[in-house]
Each structure stands twice: as C-alpha cells, then as structure tokens.
Design a protein around this motif. Structure first.
Motif, PDB file in Angstrom:
ATOM      1  N   ILE A 156      -1.923  -8.658  -3.992  1.00 32.45           N
ATOM      2  CA  ILE A 156      -2.210  -7.513  -4.499  1.00 32.45           C
ATOM      3  C   ILE A 156      -2.985  -7.821  -6.041  1.00 32.45           C
ATOM      4  N   MET A 157      -3.875  -7.395  -6.193  1.00 33.35           N
ATOM      5  CA  MET A 157      -5.148  -7.962  -7.282  1.00 33.35           C
ATOM      6  C   MET A 157      -4.489  -7.261  -8.774  1.00 33.35           C
ATOM      7  N   GLY A 163     -11.249  -0.665 -15.416  1.00 33.48           N
ATOM      8  CA  GLY A 163     -12.489  -0.175 -14.603  1.00 33.48           C
ATOM      9  C   GLY A 163     -12.997  -0.871 -13.460  1.00 33.48           C
ATOM     10  N   LYS A 164     -12.141  -1.944 -12.892  1.00 34.21           N
ATOM     11  CA  LYS A 164     -12.379  -2.644 -11.762  1.00 34.21           C
ATOM     12  C   LYS A 164     -11.705  -2.255 -10.461  1.00 34.21           C
ATOM     13  N   LEU A 165     -10.546  -1.276 -10.605  1.00 38.67           N
ATOM     14  CA  LEU A 165      -9.637  -0.877  -9.664  1.00 38.67           C
ATOM     15  C   LEU A 165      -9.846   0.515  -9.276  1.00 38.67           C
ATOM     16  N   GLN A 215      -4.790  -4.131 -15.248  1.00 38.50           N
ATOM     17  CA  GLN A 215      -4.395  -2.955 -14.511  1.00 38.50           C
ATOM     18  C   GLN A 215      -3.901  -3.523 -12.996  1.00 38.50           C
ATOM     19  N   ILE A 216      -3.320  -2.707 -12.483  1.00 41.73           N
ATOM     20  CA  ILE A 216      -2.774  -2.891 -10.974  1.00 41.73           C
ATOM     21  C   ILE A 216      -2.736  -1.457 -10.511  1.00 41.73           C
ATOM     22  N   GLN A 217      -3.189  -1.354  -9.251  1.00 42.03           N
ATOM     23  CA  GLN A 217      -3.063  -0.177  -8.429  1.00 42.03           C
ATOM     24  C   GLN A 217      -1.823   0.339  -8.299  1.00 42.03           C
ATOM     25  N   GLU A 222       7.569  -2.335 -14.241  1.00 38.14           N
ATOM     26  CA  GLU A 222       7.339  -0.969 -14.320  1.00 38.14           C
ATOM     27  C   GLU A 222       7.304  -0.165 -12.892  1.00 38.14           C
ATOM     28  N   GLN A 223       6.923  -1.101 -12.073  1.00 35.88           N
ATOM     29  CA  GLN A 223       6.815  -0.440 -10.561  1.00 35.88           C
ATOM     30  C   GLN A 223       8.016  -0.746  -9.884  1.00 35.88           C
ATOM     31  N   GLY A 224       9.061  -1.277 -10.425  1.00 40.25           N
ATOM     32  CA  GLY A 224      10.470  -1.708  -9.743  1.00 40.25           C
ATOM     33  C   GLY A 224      10.287  -3.026  -8.889  1.00 40.25           C
ATOM     34  N   ALA A 225       9.372  -3.881  -9.276  1.00 40.98           N
ATOM     35  CA  ALA A 225       9.406  -5.089  -8.299  1.00 40.98           C
ATOM     36  C   ALA A 225      10.292  -5.921  -8.913  1.00 40.98           C
TER      37      ALA A 225
END
Length: 170
Positions: A73-74, A79-81, A100-102, A134-137
């Motif tokens: 995962i990038m 503005g890049k994703l 940022q992360i998707q 924040e995403q629960g990882a």
C-alpha cells in the motif's frame, strides 16, 4: 553482508553542511539489493500488509511485499492517489507536509509493516502510523534500511510495542 560498504557519503548535498547518505551504490549492486530485500522480507513475514512512503519506500516496500506475496500500500503526497483518501499533516524541521493513503485498502485489524529507506527524525513514519491507526490497522513493525541514530527518530516512533528494525545504523 556489510551493507555499510554500499552506502556512500556525499558532502554538502542537498545543501551546504549536509552529509548525505547515498544508497545508489546499494541499488546498483544486485547482490546487495537482493540481500536487503531478503532481509526486510524475513522481518516482515508475519504481517498482513506492507506499507511504504513515496518515493524510496516504494523501492524497498514493493519488492519486499512481492517476495512475501503480500499487498503493498502506497503512502503519497496530496493529489497523487485516486479515489477516497485519508490525509495526515505532520511537522517538518521547517514547516509541514501532508501524507495520504487510499481509504479502501487497509482493513480493520490487519497487521502492518512500514518499510522505508531512512529513519531520521521519524516525522514521516509517525504520520504514517497515525494514518494507519485511523483505519484500524495494527502496526507491528517499522523496517528501515538506514537509521541516522543521532537524530533520535526511533524515540519519536517507539510506541505501542512497534518493533523497529534497521539494517544499517549510522
């Protein structure tokens, strides 16, 4: 293998007074690169997902994930994703930045290893940790090629039992 032999010092780069640690010789040597990726993969084998920041985190994170047959995962600048993203602002020595992360690739409860080239102050890694939480990882490991120990980045991210592994320390 002594990876320090494949990292050279470049004085006054990118600006006067900086001693830059250049990893280009390591990347240009197939055996050293293979050793690096194999070593990182060995550390990351027990996580679900590999995450890496733009750009040099991609150089080590993607092949590490491929060796392990795990997703990569990038983490990128704004503005890049494409699609829905989650952002995190973080402080730099002079100013700030945003990562940022998707939003739809990390699932709650997945275990993660963050892979990057250099650990300096820890600002980038700390911001990535916050994004992932924040995403629960569950962040299990931070795997770094080169750690600049004088900058104490390890101290800024050493939390919640995250294992920090550096292949080389200067």
């Amino acid at each position: 293998m002594d990876l320090k032999k494949y990292i050279r010092d470049v004085k006054n780069f990118p600006k006067p007074g900086i001693l830059f640690k250049d990893i280009s010789p390591l990347l240009a040597d197939g055996e050293a690169l293979n050793y690096t990726i194999t070593s990182m993969a060995e550390v990351a084998k027990d996580v679900d997902v590999i995450v890496g920041p733009d750009a040099r985190g991609f150089l080590f994170g993607t092949p590490t994930a491929a060796v392990l047959k795990k997703p990569f995962i990038m983490v990128r600048k704004p503005g890049k994703l494409p699609g829905k993203v989650i952002s995190r602002e973080y402080d730099l020595e002079y100013g700030n930045n945003i990562l940022q992360i998707q939003a739809d690739f990390i699932k709650k409860g997945q275990t993660v290893a963050i892979v990057d080239d250099v650990l300096a102050t820890g600002g980038t890694i700390k911001a990535i940790i916050k994004l992932l939480k924040e995403q629960g990882a569950i962040i299990k490991k931070v795997i770094i090629l080169l750690e600049l120990t004088d900058l104490n980045g390890r101290d800024s991210i050493n939390e919640d039992g995250i294992e920090i592994v550096s292949l080389v320390k200067f």
